[in-house]
Design a protein around this motif. Structure first.
Motif, PDB file in Angstrom:
ATOM      1  N   LEU A  94      47.943  43.296  38.574  1.00  0.00           N
ATOM      2  CA  LEU A  94      46.627  43.435  39.207  1.00  0.00           C
ATOM      3  C   LEU A  94      46.530  42.561  40.462  1.00  0.00           C
ATOM      4  O   LEU A  94      45.964  42.987  41.472  1.00  0.00           O
ATOM      5  CB  LEU A  94      45.520  43.076  38.212  1.00  0.00           C
ATOM      6  N   ASP A  95      47.088  41.342  40.406  1.00  0.00           N
ATOM      7  CA  ASP A  95      47.095  40.455  41.589  1.00  0.00           C
ATOM      8  C   ASP A  95      47.822  41.126  42.750  1.00  0.00           C
ATOM      9  O   ASP A  95      47.378  41.075  43.901  1.00  0.00           O
ATOM     10  CB  ASP A  95      47.790  39.117  41.266  1.00  0.00           C
ATOM     11  N   GLY A  96      48.961  41.775  42.424  1.00  0.00           N
ATOM     12  CA  GLY A  96      49.756  42.444  43.457  1.00  0.00           C
ATOM     13  C   GLY A  96      48.990  43.554  44.136  1.00  0.00           C
ATOM     14  O   GLY A  96      48.997  43.680  45.368  1.00  0.00           O
ATOM     15  N   PHE A  97      48.296  44.381  43.340  1.00  0.00           N
ATOM     16  CA  PHE A  97      47.560  45.506  43.921  1.00  0.00           C
ATOM     17  C   PHE A  97      46.246  45.072  44.572  1.00  0.00           C
ATOM     18  O   PHE A  97      45.732  45.764  45.447  1.00  0.00           O
ATOM     19  CB  PHE A  97      47.316  46.590  42.868  1.00  0.00           C
ATOM     20  N   GLU A  98      45.715  43.927  44.167  1.00  0.00           N
ATOM     21  CA  GLU A  98      44.493  43.395  44.796  1.00  0.00           C
ATOM     22  C   GLU A  98      44.747  43.042  46.260  1.00  0.00           C
ATOM     23  O   GLU A  98      43.864  43.161  47.111  1.00  0.00           O
ATOM     24  CB  GLU A  98      44.029  42.142  44.019  1.00  0.00           C
ATOM     25  N   SER A  99      46.003  42.633  46.560  1.00  0.00           N
ATOM     26  CA  SER A  99      46.309  42.135  47.907  1.00  0.00           C
ATOM     27  C   SER A  99      46.852  43.211  48.854  1.00  0.00           C
ATOM     28  O   SER A  99      47.067  42.950  50.027  1.00  0.00           O
ATOM     29  CB  SER A  99      47.324  40.986  47.820  1.00  0.00           C
ATOM     30  N   VAL A 100      47.087  44.445  48.346  1.00  0.00           N
ATOM     31  CA  VAL A 100      47.610  45.484  49.249  1.00  0.00           C
ATOM     32  C   VAL A 100      46.495  45.987  50.169  1.00  0.00           C
ATOM     33  O   VAL A 100      45.312  45.831  49.873  1.00  0.00           O
ATOM     34  CB  VAL A 100      48.244  46.676  48.470  1.00  0.00           C
ATOM     35  N   GLU A 101      46.903  46.611  51.276  1.00  0.00           N
ATOM     36  CA  GLU A 101      45.920  47.027  52.290  1.00  0.00           C
ATOM     37  C   GLU A 101      44.949  48.072  51.732  1.00  0.00           C
ATOM     38  O   GLU A 101      43.745  47.987  51.908  1.00  0.00           O
ATOM     39  CB  GLU A 101      46.674  47.588  53.503  1.00  0.00           C
ATOM     40  N   VAL A 102      45.504  49.088  51.052  1.00  0.00           N
ATOM     41  CA  VAL A 102      44.669  50.133  50.450  1.00  0.00           C
ATOM     42  C   VAL A 102      44.876  50.064  48.941  1.00  0.00           C
ATOM     43  O   VAL A 102      45.980  50.289  48.452  1.00  0.00           O
ATOM     44  CB  VAL A 102      45.055  51.537  50.968  1.00  0.00           C
ATOM     45  N   VAL A 103      43.824  49.743  48.215  1.00  0.00           N
ATOM     46  CA  VAL A 103      43.969  49.572  46.767  1.00  0.00           C
ATOM     47  C   VAL A 103      44.156  50.929  46.089  1.00  0.00           C
ATOM     48  O   VAL A 103      43.705  51.956  46.613  1.00  0.00           O
ATOM     49  CB  VAL A 103      42.746  48.831  46.156  1.00  0.00           C
ATOM     50  N   PRO A 104      44.832  50.979  44.917  1.00  0.00           N
ATOM     51  CA  PRO A 104      45.009  52.254  44.216  1.00  0.00           C
ATOM     52  C   PRO A 104      43.660  52.881  43.865  1.00  0.00           C
ATOM     53  O   PRO A 104      42.698  52.183  43.557  1.00  0.00           O
ATOM     54  CB  PRO A 104      45.771  51.853  42.932  1.00  0.00           C
ATOM     55  N   SER A 105      43.603  54.213  43.932  1.00  0.00           N
ATOM     56  CA  SER A 105      42.337  54.886  43.616  1.00  0.00           C
ATOM     57  C   SER A 105      42.112  54.955  42.109  1.00  0.00           C
ATOM     58  O   SER A 105      40.981  55.050  41.656  1.00  0.00           O
ATOM     59  CB  SER A 105      42.297  56.286  44.219  1.00  0.00           C
ATOM     60  N   LEU A 106      43.212  54.910  41.326  1.00  0.00           N
ATOM     61  CA  LEU A 106      43.066  55.039  39.876  1.00  0.00           C
ATOM     62  C   LEU A 106      44.131  54.214  39.143  1.00  0.00           C
ATOM     63  O   LEU A 106      45.310  54.254  39.495  1.00  0.00           O
ATOM     64  CB  LEU A 106      43.214  56.519  39.475  1.00  0.00           C
ATOM     65  N   PHE A 107      43.668  53.471  38.138  1.00  0.00           N
ATOM     66  CA  PHE A 107      44.574  52.819  37.186  1.00  0.00           C
ATOM     67  C   PHE A 107      44.445  53.569  35.869  1.00  0.00           C
ATOM     68  O   PHE A 107      43.331  53.788  35.379  1.00  0.00           O
ATOM     69  CB  PHE A 107      44.179  51.353  36.965  1.00  0.00           C
ATOM     70  N   VAL A 108      45.580  53.979  35.311  1.00  0.00           N
ATOM     71  CA  VAL A 108      45.561  54.651  34.008  1.00  0.00           C
ATOM     72  C   VAL A 108      46.213  53.721  32.996  1.00  0.00           C
ATOM     73  O   VAL A 108      47.393  53.387  33.110  1.00  0.00           O
ATOM     74  CB  VAL A 108      46.315  56.005  34.050  1.00  0.00           C
TER      75      VAL A 108
ATOM     76  N   GLN B 190      37.127  41.166  31.857  1.00  0.00           N
ATOM     77  CA  GLN B 190      36.990  39.962  32.700  1.00  0.00           C
ATOM     78  C   GLN B 190      38.164  39.850  33.667  1.00  0.00           C
ATOM     79  O   GLN B 190      37.999  39.480  34.833  1.00  0.00           O
ATOM     80  CB  GLN B 190      36.919  38.715  31.813  1.00  0.00           C
ATOM     81  N   LEU B 191      39.377  40.187  33.151  1.00  0.00           N
ATOM     82  CA  LEU B 191      40.586  40.108  33.982  1.00  0.00           C
ATOM     83  C   LEU B 191      40.491  41.073  35.164  1.00  0.00           C
ATOM     84  O   LEU B 191      40.785  40.704  36.308  1.00  0.00           O
ATOM     85  CB  LEU B 191      41.812  40.435  33.117  1.00  0.00           C
ATOM     86  N   ILE B 192      40.047  42.309  34.899  1.00  0.00           N
ATOM     87  CA  ILE B 192      39.892  43.284  35.992  1.00  0.00           C
ATOM     88  C   ILE B 192      38.760  42.832  36.919  1.00  0.00           C
ATOM     89  O   ILE B 192      38.876  42.911  38.147  1.00  0.00           O
ATOM     90  CB  ILE B 192      39.608  44.699  35.426  1.00  0.00           C
ATOM     91  N   GLY B 193      37.672  42.348  36.316  1.00  0.00           N
ATOM     92  CA  GLY B 193      36.510  41.891  37.107  1.00  0.00           C
ATOM     93  C   GLY B 193      36.833  40.739  38.035  1.00  0.00           C
ATOM     94  O   GLY B 193      36.152  40.524  39.043  1.00  0.00           O
ATOM     95  N   ALA B 194      37.901  39.989  37.708  1.00  0.00           N
ATOM     96  CA  ALA B 194      38.309  38.861  38.564  1.00  0.00           C
ATOM     97  C   ALA B 194      39.030  39.340  39.824  1.00  0.00           C
ATOM     98  O   ALA B 194      39.438  38.518  40.658  1.00  0.00           O
ATOM     99  CB  ALA B 194      39.213  37.921  37.776  1.00  0.00           C
ATOM    100  N   HIS B 195      39.201  40.650  39.957  1.00  0.00           N
ATOM    101  CA  HIS B 195      39.836  41.234  41.153  1.00  0.00           C
ATOM    102  C   HIS B 195      38.782  42.097  41.847  1.00  0.00           C
ATOM    103  O   HIS B 195      38.685  43.307  41.570  1.00  0.00           O
ATOM    104  CB  HIS B 195      41.061  42.069  40.752  1.00  0.00           C
ATOM    105  N   PRO B 196      37.962  41.497  42.734  1.00  0.00           N
ATOM    106  CA  PRO B 196      36.789  42.197  43.286  1.00  0.00           C
ATOM    107  C   PRO B 196      37.101  43.515  43.992  1.00  0.00           C
ATOM    108  O   PRO B 196      36.356  44.483  43.870  1.00  0.00           O
ATOM    109  CB  PRO B 196      36.161  41.177  44.237  1.00  0.00           C
TER     110      PRO B 196
END
Length: 533
Positions: free
Chosen positions: A312-326, A355-361
């Motif tokens: 989640l940290d890795g995808f939080e910092s990319v330019e365009v975030v993923p549209s869907l996590f499955v 909470q973990l997902i919520g910590a990645h605004p």
């Protein structure tokens, strides 16, 4: 569109999703939809998508939940007009491009072999079917593949008695007609074990004992319950000696779709030609859209949760975030069976995930999160299709992530024009155990390729015997793969694999808890990025 047409469309689309509207609710929907002249269909789909997230007490919809959804959508529209939307980054465009379809809302169609047409089943489908529903399950599977085979040029009867009839055509004979016949014949039927150790081939006319000991087979797993096309000849003792045996040939998706025009087999609604072209254009531009798929997320394992945080940290910092996590199950390292007594702790572990997902605004705001139960997760039974995770476990997570979606297993997603199927089941291991003979090594030795060939040719996600994997008799159609989807994601404990078969993208994201593998999938280009930590 005049008001009566719109009214009928609203009622039909609500019926497809299993809703019955009260008069006040219908009026509320119509007043909202009529605000968007020329885009009423999109507005209606959006409203119904949002209505699925409401905690509805029954399938009969009154005014209150509709009013809440309409208010939210009008607020969102006002906010969108105030602030410009950066396409792809905010996820505003992609959120409406992804439609999740619960398996229990997939329409059911039956084939009429006399009229040679499909007709939609209307009326209720009880969870506990009568005995006749079990027989209908096999009949529906057989007829679906038979009508497909009848169009194949190699198996259709020649129009004229030409040389073709002795050389290229393999006309299918009913099993009933084999009695007293000599010479080679082609038959189609279901492999059944009517007596212990004795296998038979059954069609709608009769059954015949078969001998597969010297049969040359094609790629795939040949199991009891699979439907095969076999060439052979009758022996004097009344046994059909099989010479070659294979699955019914596949039919191109476009050909199936043209023949089934006007029928919505997938459950995503029927689009007009103009809508399809518009969505196809939008799909081409959606190159930044990405789905991140993880299977086996053990919430009770600290190491697994630590690795998930890294992802989640890795995808939080990319330019365009993923549209869907499955996120596919199992969500616990221990099966949630009758001896499982830790539901309250599992509930709090789901809250921690929230909470973990919520910590990645950025992810919380712009990505959507889809949860699909695994074979050992909590639920009423292990029968397929499985309903969504129980609300008791997930309601704390939903407080942190309001746009989380909890769906069935299997589950379907419509991405613009694309049809994508998700299925979480340890299918490969179970198929290999149930195999009647070793698979052919002529074309491939990869078990995953054999698995993909089996489910696509059978047009069914789980063609295992019902004693190995029970299926709700009335809901077997939810596992159909007809017309073939664009992508099939098979969550499995076996190693991570991707395989493109006859234009269908198939992959297994691997088990995140075992080897920290997952997949980043770009649906616009059908690129599969096998990833691991």
């Amino acid at each position: 569109m005049n008001s009566s047409t719109i009214r009928k469309k609203v009622e039909r689309k609500c019926k497809i999703r299993g809703y019955t509207l009260k008069v006040e609710a219908l009026d509320e929907i119509l007043s909202f939809v009529n605000r968007f002249q020329g885009a009423q269909d999109d507005a209606l789909d959006l409203l119904l998508d949002q209505l699925e997230h409401e905690s509805l007490k029954s399938s009969i919809i009154d005014k209150d939940p509709v009013h809440r959804v309409v208010s939210l959508l009008l607020e969102a529209e006002a906010a969108a007009e105030d602030g410009p939307d950066i396409d792809g980054v905010t996820g505003g465009s992609s959120a409406s491009s992804i439609r999740v379809i619960d398996a229990f809302l997939v329409p059911k169609f039956r084939y009429d072999p006399i009229k040679k047409i499909f007709y939609e089943h209307t009326g209720g489908l009880p969870i506990h079917g009568e005995a006749s529903a079990k027989a209908a399950l096999y009949k529906d599977r057989f007829l679906m593949l038979f009508q497909r085979l009848a169009r194949d040029q190699h198996f259709s009867k020649p129009a004229f008695d030409t040389e073709m009839s002795h050389f290229g055509s393999c006309e299918i004979s009913p099993i009933q007609s084999l009695v007293g016949q000599t010479g080679r014949r082609w038959v189609m039927g279901v492999i059944s074990q009517l007596e212990d150790g004795h296998f038979y081939l059954e069609d709608l006319t009769a059954s015949v004992e078969i001998n597969l000991s010297n049969a040359k087979i094609t790629t795939g797993f040949f199991l009891e319950n699979t439907i095969v096309v076999a060439e052979g000849e009758m022996l004097l003792e009344g046994v059909f000696q099989v010479i070659t045996c294979g699955f019914p040939p596949l039919e191109d998706r476009d050909k199936s779709s043209k023949l089934l025009a006007g029928h919505d087999f997938f459950g995503g609604g029927i689009l007009t030609k103009e809508e399809t072209l518009r969505l196809a254009e939008l799909e081409k531009r959606a190159i930044n859209d990405m789905f991140v798929i993880l299977s086996d997320i053990w919430l009770d394992n600290e190491e697994v949760m630590g690795k998930l945080e890294v992802v989640l940290d890795g995808f939080e910092s990319v330019e365009v975030v993923p549209s869907l996590f499955v996120f596919m199950g199992n969500f616990c390292s221990h099966p949630c069976n009758l001896s499982f007594h830790s539901y309250s702790s599992l509930r709090s572990q789901f809250a921690k995930l929230g909470q973990l997902i919520g910590a990645h605004p950025r992810l919380k705001e712009h990505s959507r999160f889809l949860f699909i139960p695994g074979p050992d997760d909590a639920g009423p039974s292990t029968v397929l299709p499985r309903c969504a995770l129980p609300k008791y476990l997930t309601e704390e997570l939903q407080k942190h992530i309001p746009n989380a979606i909890f769906s069935s297993n299997p589950c379907r997603i419509k991405f613009y024009t694309q049809e994508i199927v998700f299925f979480r089941q340890d299918l490969l291991y179970r198929m290999r155990r149930s195999c009647l003979m070793p698979p052919s090594t002529e074309e491939t030795t990869d078990p995953f390729q054999h698995l993909v060939a089996t489910i696509t040719h059978q047009s069914h996600l789980c063609p295992l015997p019902l004693i190995v994997q029970p299926i709700l008799w009335n809901y077997d159609h939810c596992l159909f793969l007809y017309p073939t989807p664009h992508a099939i994601i098979l969550g499995d404990r076996s190693e991570q694999k991707a395989f493109k078969y006859t234009g269908i993208t198939c992959f297994n994201p691997g088990s995140f808890s075992n080897d920290y593998t997952f997949v980043a999938y770009r649906p616009s280009t059908q690129e599969v990025e096998l990833s691991a930590l």
